[in-house]
Write a protein that holds these residues in place. Structure first.
Motif, PDB file in Angstrom:
ATOM      1  N   SER A  97       0.835  -1.196   0.000  1.00 41.11           N
ATOM      2  CA  SER A  97       0.000   0.000   0.000  1.00 41.11           C
ATOM      3  C   SER A  97       0.870   1.246   0.000  1.00 41.11           C
ATOM      4  O   SER A  97       2.056   1.204   0.352  1.00 41.11           O
ATOM      5  CB  SER A  97      -0.937   0.016   1.211  1.00 41.11           C
ATOM      6  N   SER A  98       0.260   2.344  -0.391  1.00 42.58           N
ATOM      7  CA  SER A  98       0.895   3.650  -0.313  1.00 42.58           C
ATOM      8  C   SER A  98      -0.182   4.690  -0.102  1.00 42.58           C
ATOM      9  O   SER A  98      -1.365   4.455  -0.381  1.00 42.58           O
ATOM     10  CB  SER A  98       1.697   3.951  -1.581  1.00 42.58           C
ATOM     11  N   SER A  99       0.215   5.847   0.398  1.00 44.87           N
ATOM     12  CA  SER A  99      -0.724   6.925   0.684  1.00 44.87           C
ATOM     13  C   SER A  99      -0.259   8.209   0.022  1.00 44.87           C
ATOM     14  O   SER A  99       0.937   8.431  -0.182  1.00 44.87           O
ATOM     15  CB  SER A  99      -0.871   7.153   2.191  1.00 44.87           C
ATOM     16  N   SER A 100      -1.245   9.055  -0.280  1.00 50.54           N
ATOM     17  CA  SER A 100      -0.954  10.367  -0.846  1.00 50.54           C
ATOM     18  C   SER A 100      -1.860  11.388  -0.174  1.00 50.54           C
ATOM     19  O   SER A 100      -3.067  11.132   0.011  1.00 50.54           O
ATOM     20  CB  SER A 100      -1.183  10.359  -2.357  1.00 50.54           C
ATOM     21  N   SER A 101      -1.297  12.515   0.222  1.00 48.69           N
ATOM     22  CA  SER A 101      -2.060  13.541   0.944  1.00 48.69           C
ATOM     23  C   SER A 101      -2.104  14.834   0.145  1.00 48.69           C
ATOM     24  O   SER A 101      -1.137  15.205  -0.535  1.00 48.69           O
ATOM     25  CB  SER A 101      -1.445  13.808   2.318  1.00 48.69           C
ATOM     26  N   ILE A 102      -3.229  15.522   0.266  1.00 52.14           N
ATOM     27  CA  ILE A 102      -3.391  16.840  -0.352  1.00 52.14           C
ATOM     28  C   ILE A 102      -4.053  17.766   0.659  1.00 52.14           C
ATOM     29  O   ILE A 102      -4.710  17.311   1.610  1.00 52.14           O
ATOM     30  CB  ILE A 102      -4.240  16.773  -1.633  1.00 52.14           C
ATOM     31  N   THR A 103      -3.880  19.048   0.460  1.00 52.87           N
ATOM     32  CA  THR A 103      -4.524  20.052   1.309  1.00 52.87           C
ATOM     33  C   THR A 103      -5.594  20.758   0.498  1.00 52.87           C
ATOM     34  O   THR A 103      -5.320  21.302  -0.582  1.00 52.87           O
ATOM     35  CB  THR A 103      -3.504  21.070   1.831  1.00 52.87           C
ATOM     36  N   LEU A 104      -6.831  20.728   1.018  1.00 56.97           N
ATOM     37  CA  LEU A 104      -7.954  21.369   0.346  1.00 56.97           C
ATOM     38  C   LEU A 104      -8.279  22.670   1.094  1.00 56.97           C
ATOM     39  O   LEU A 104      -8.539  22.655   2.309  1.00 56.97           O
ATOM     40  CB  LEU A 104      -9.169  20.443   0.336  1.00 56.97           C
ATOM     41  N   HIS A 105      -8.271  23.778   0.357  1.00 59.63           N
ATOM     42  CA  HIS A 105      -8.562  25.090   0.945  1.00 59.63           C
ATOM     43  C   HIS A 105     -10.020  25.439   0.704  1.00 59.63           C
ATOM     44  O   HIS A 105     -10.529  25.323  -0.414  1.00 59.63           O
ATOM     45  CB  HIS A 105      -7.653  26.154   0.319  1.00 59.63           C
ATOM     46  N   ILE A 106     -10.684  25.896   1.781  1.00 60.75           N
ATOM     47  CA  ILE A 106     -12.106  26.244   1.720  1.00 60.75           C
ATOM     48  C   ILE A 106     -12.241  27.734   1.472  1.00 60.75           C
ATOM     49  O   ILE A 106     -11.631  28.561   2.168  1.00 60.75           O
ATOM     50  CB  ILE A 106     -12.829  25.838   3.021  1.00 60.75           C
ATOM     51  N   GLY A 107     -13.012  28.083   0.452  1.00 57.30           N
ATOM     52  CA  GLY A 107     -13.215  29.493   0.091  1.00 57.30           C
ATOM     53  C   GLY A 107     -14.393  30.101   0.838  1.00 57.30           C
ATOM     54  O   GLY A 107     -15.382  29.422   1.170  1.00 57.30           O
ATOM     55  N   ASP A 108     -14.315  31.401   1.095  1.00 55.98           N
ATOM     56  CA  ASP A 108     -15.333  32.093   1.888  1.00 55.98           C
ATOM     57  C   ASP A 108     -16.495  32.558   1.024  1.00 55.98           C
ATOM     58  O   ASP A 108     -16.318  32.968  -0.122  1.00 55.98           O
ATOM     59  CB  ASP A 108     -14.692  33.308   2.580  1.00 55.98           C
ATOM     60  N   VAL A 109     -17.703  32.495   1.618  1.00 56.99           N
ATOM     61  CA  VAL A 109     -18.885  33.149   1.061  1.00 56.99           C
ATOM     62  C   VAL A 109     -19.479  34.015   2.171  1.00 56.99           C
ATOM     63  O   VAL A 109     -19.222  33.793   3.366  1.00 56.99           O
ATOM     64  CB  VAL A 109     -19.924  32.130   0.544  1.00 56.99           C
ATOM     65  N   ASN A 110     -20.270  35.009   1.792  1.00 55.47           N
ATOM     66  CA  ASN A 110     -20.845  35.933   2.780  1.00 55.47           C
ATOM     67  C   ASN A 110     -22.064  35.290   3.441  1.00 55.47           C
ATOM     68  O   ASN A 110     -23.212  35.573   3.094  1.00 55.47           O
ATOM     69  CB  ASN A 110     -21.216  37.254   2.098  1.00 55.47           C
ATOM     70  N   ASP A 111     -21.787  34.400   4.365  1.00 52.81           N
ATOM     71  CA  ASP A 111     -22.861  33.652   5.019  1.00 52.81           C
ATOM     72  C   ASP A 111     -22.988  33.997   6.505  1.00 52.81           C
ATOM     73  O   ASP A 111     -23.669  33.316   7.259  1.00 52.81           O
ATOM     74  CB  ASP A 111     -22.632  32.140   4.852  1.00 52.81           C
ATOM     75  N   ASN A 112     -22.322  35.054   6.937  1.00 56.72           N
ATOM     76  CA  ASN A 112     -22.409  35.461   8.339  1.00 56.72           C
ATOM     77  C   ASN A 112     -22.678  36.971   8.417  1.00 56.72           C
ATOM     78  O   ASN A 112     -21.949  37.772   7.799  1.00 56.72           O
ATOM     79  CB  ASN A 112     -21.090  35.156   9.059  1.00 56.72           C
ATOM     80  N   PRO A 113     -23.720  37.423   9.204  1.00 57.29           N
ATOM     81  CA  PRO A 113     -23.975  38.869   9.382  1.00 57.29           C
ATOM     82  C   PRO A 113     -22.997  39.450  10.407  1.00 57.29           C
ATOM     83  O   PRO A 113     -22.437  38.715  11.221  1.00 57.29           O
ATOM     84  CB  PRO A 113     -25.410  38.901   9.906  1.00 57.29           C
ATOM     85  N   PRO A 114     -22.795  40.771  10.372  1.00 61.34           N
ATOM     86  CA  PRO A 114     -21.976  41.390  11.419  1.00 61.34           C
ATOM     87  C   PRO A 114     -22.656  41.221  12.788  1.00 61.34           C
ATOM     88  O   PRO A 114     -23.885  41.183  12.885  1.00 61.34           O
ATOM     89  CB  PRO A 114     -21.921  42.859  11.005  1.00 61.34           C
ATOM     90  N   VAL A 115     -21.869  41.143  13.816  1.00 63.64           N
ATOM     91  CA  VAL A 115     -22.395  40.961  15.183  1.00 63.64           C
ATOM     92  C   VAL A 115     -21.732  41.992  16.101  1.00 63.64           C
ATOM     93  O   VAL A 115     -20.489  42.091  16.155  1.00 63.64           O
ATOM     94  CB  VAL A 115     -22.112  39.529  15.695  1.00 63.64           C
ATOM     95  N   PHE A 116     -22.612  42.811  16.818  1.00 62.89           N
ATOM     96  CA  PHE A 116     -22.071  43.747  17.815  1.00 62.89           C
ATOM     97  C   PHE A 116     -21.533  42.978  19.005  1.00 62.89           C
ATOM     98  O   PHE A 116     -21.987  41.875  19.319  1.00 62.89           O
ATOM     99  CB  PHE A 116     -23.157  44.729  18.267  1.00 62.89           C
ATOM    100  N   GLU A 117     -20.624  43.637  19.692  1.00 62.54           N
ATOM    101  CA  GLU A 117     -20.046  42.978  20.853  1.00 62.54           C
ATOM    102  C   GLU A 117     -21.064  42.834  21.973  1.00 62.54           C
ATOM    103  O   GLU A 117     -20.964  41.917  22.797  1.00 62.54           O
ATOM    104  CB  GLU A 117     -18.836  43.774  21.355  1.00 62.54           C
ATOM    105  N   GLN A 118     -22.034  43.762  22.028  1.00 61.26           N
ATOM    106  CA  GLN A 118     -23.094  43.663  23.040  1.00 61.26           C
ATOM    107  C   GLN A 118     -24.382  44.137  22.414  1.00 61.26           C
ATOM    108  O   GLN A 118     -24.377  44.958  21.508  1.00 61.26           O
ATOM    109  CB  GLN A 118     -22.723  44.461  24.295  1.00 61.26           C
ATOM    110  N   PRO A 119     -25.504  43.608  22.883  1.00 57.32           N
ATOM    111  CA  PRO A 119     -26.779  43.923  22.231  1.00 57.32           C
ATOM    112  C   PRO A 119     -27.234  45.368  22.460  1.00 57.32           C
ATOM    113  O   PRO A 119     -28.017  45.916  21.679  1.00 57.32           O
ATOM    114  CB  PRO A 119     -27.754  42.926  22.853  1.00 57.32           C
ATOM    115  N   SER A 120     -26.790  46.020  23.562  1.00 56.59           N
ATOM    116  CA  SER A 120     -27.229  47.407  23.821  1.00 56.59           C
ATOM    117  C   SER A 120     -26.105  48.150  24.540  1.00 56.59           C
ATOM    118  O   SER A 120     -25.279  47.530  25.233  1.00 56.59           O
ATOM    119  CB  SER A 120     -28.517  47.444  24.658  1.00 56.59           C
TER     120      SER A 120
END
Length: 350
Positions: free
Chosen positions: A300-323
């Motif tokens: 047997s033999s093994s081969s490894s690769i690195t897969l990079h995940i790309g960003d999409v705008n799926d998160n809204p901005p969040v304030f540090e505190q609600p008020s």
């Protein structure tokens, strides 16, 4: 009466019919009709007798070859020569003729088989015997001495041939993946120069000596985190130079990752998404694929690769505190900073 009771005569089997051989004569002390008159030979298929007369009137016999001789069929002949007079009563005397048929190189060598077949493993060591060819020659002496050789000796580097015994041995390492079968023509030559040929076919059998390889033929630079399940990520090919079970390969994806491999064709696989991707949690994956053959023992033999995940705008901005509660002095001039609020967004870019 003959001077000796037996004569030895050597005649080559290549002698042509009609050849004559003078034999020893008999002597008779009588005269006239009581003296020696003629010679007779016992009936046989190969020889006849001619009575010859000398200038002095003495008679002597000549043996004549009637038909061809074959030493391989009959090596010798026992003949009886009789000398007769014409007296009353007639008297006679006999002598034995031993004819020895000597060999001529009239038979070529003959192999025990026209075609020899044998199988050897590709990992046999140099010096290992492969097989022994055998040839015979019905002639005798030098004419029956056989030597063996390869007809194209300069082109045969994997095998050695013993010219006396006919044994073929391994000369250099074999490799099934390079040459699977050898067809060799051998020659047997006798001491008289006559030859015969045979063919030796040597099949090289595979052993599990090649490790399977994983080769990536196409690979995406970035995989967006909103990619649908089953999306093609990479194409990979498995290579194993062995054959049979030794070349049959099982492909496996290591670890717990949101991907899977799908067979596309023989020894070809696709790497596809198999789970939800979230760049904010895991921005990249190290994916290892192991290929194992079915040989015994398996490789047997093994081969490894690195897969990079790309960003999409799926998160809204969040304030540090609600008020926020801000206290402002009544005498602040316009434009004065009265408070600061802060918000964050785990997405990238703008």
């Amino acid at each position: 009466k003959f001077t000796q009771t037996s004569f030895d005569l050597q005649i080559s089997e290549s002698t042509k019919p009609g050849a004559r051989f003078i034999l020893g004569s008999a002597h008779d002390a009588d005269i006239g009709t009581n003296s020696l008159q003629n010679y007779q030979l016992n009936p046989n298929d190969h020889f006849s007798l001619v009575n010859k007369e000398k200038q002095d009137g003495g008679k002597y016999p000549e043996l004549v070859l009637k038909t061809p001789l074959d030493r391989e069929e009959q090596k010798s002949y026992q003949l009886t020569l009789t000398a007769l007079d014409c007296g009353d009563p007639p008297l006679s005397s006999t002598a034995q003729i031993q004819v020895l048929v000597t060999d001529a190189n009239d038979n070529p060598p003959v192999f025990s088989q026209e075609l020899y077949r044998v199988s050897v493993l590709e990992n046999v060591l140099p010096g290992t015997p492969v097989l022994r060819v055998m040839a015979t020659d019905q002639d005798e002496g030098v004419n029956a001495q056989i030597t063996f050789s390869f007809t194209e000796a300069g082109q045969i580097t994997q095998f050695d041939l013993n010219s006396i015994t006919g044994e073929i041995t391994i000369l250099s390492r074999l490799d099934f993946e390079e040459v699977k079968e050898y067809s060799i023509v051998l020659e047997a030559r006798d001491g008289g120069g006559m030859i015969a040929q045979c063919t030796v076919e040597i099949e090289v059998q595979d052993i599990n000596d090649n490790i399977p390889e994983v080769v990536f033929q196409s690979l995406r630079d970035i995989i967006m985190e909103d990619t649908n399940l089953g999306t093609h990520v990479a194409l990979l090919k498995i290579r194993d130079k062995d054959s049979g079970h030794n070349g049959e390969v099982i492909c496996k994806l290591e670890g717990d990752v949101p991907f899977k491999i799908v067979s596309s064709s023989i020894n070809t696989y696709k790497l596809v998404t198999d789970g939800i991707l979230d760049r904010e949690q895991t921005p990249e994956y190290n994916v290892t694929i192991t290929a194992t053959d079915r040989g015994k023992p398996p490789l047997s033999s093994s081969s490894s690769i690195t897969l990079h995940i790309g960003d999409v705008n799926d998160n809204p901005p969040v304030f540090e505190q609600p008020s926020y509660v801000v206290h402002v002095a009544e005498n602040n001039p316009p434009g004065a900073s009265i408070a600061q609020v802060s918000a964050s967004d785990p997405d990238l870019g703008t």
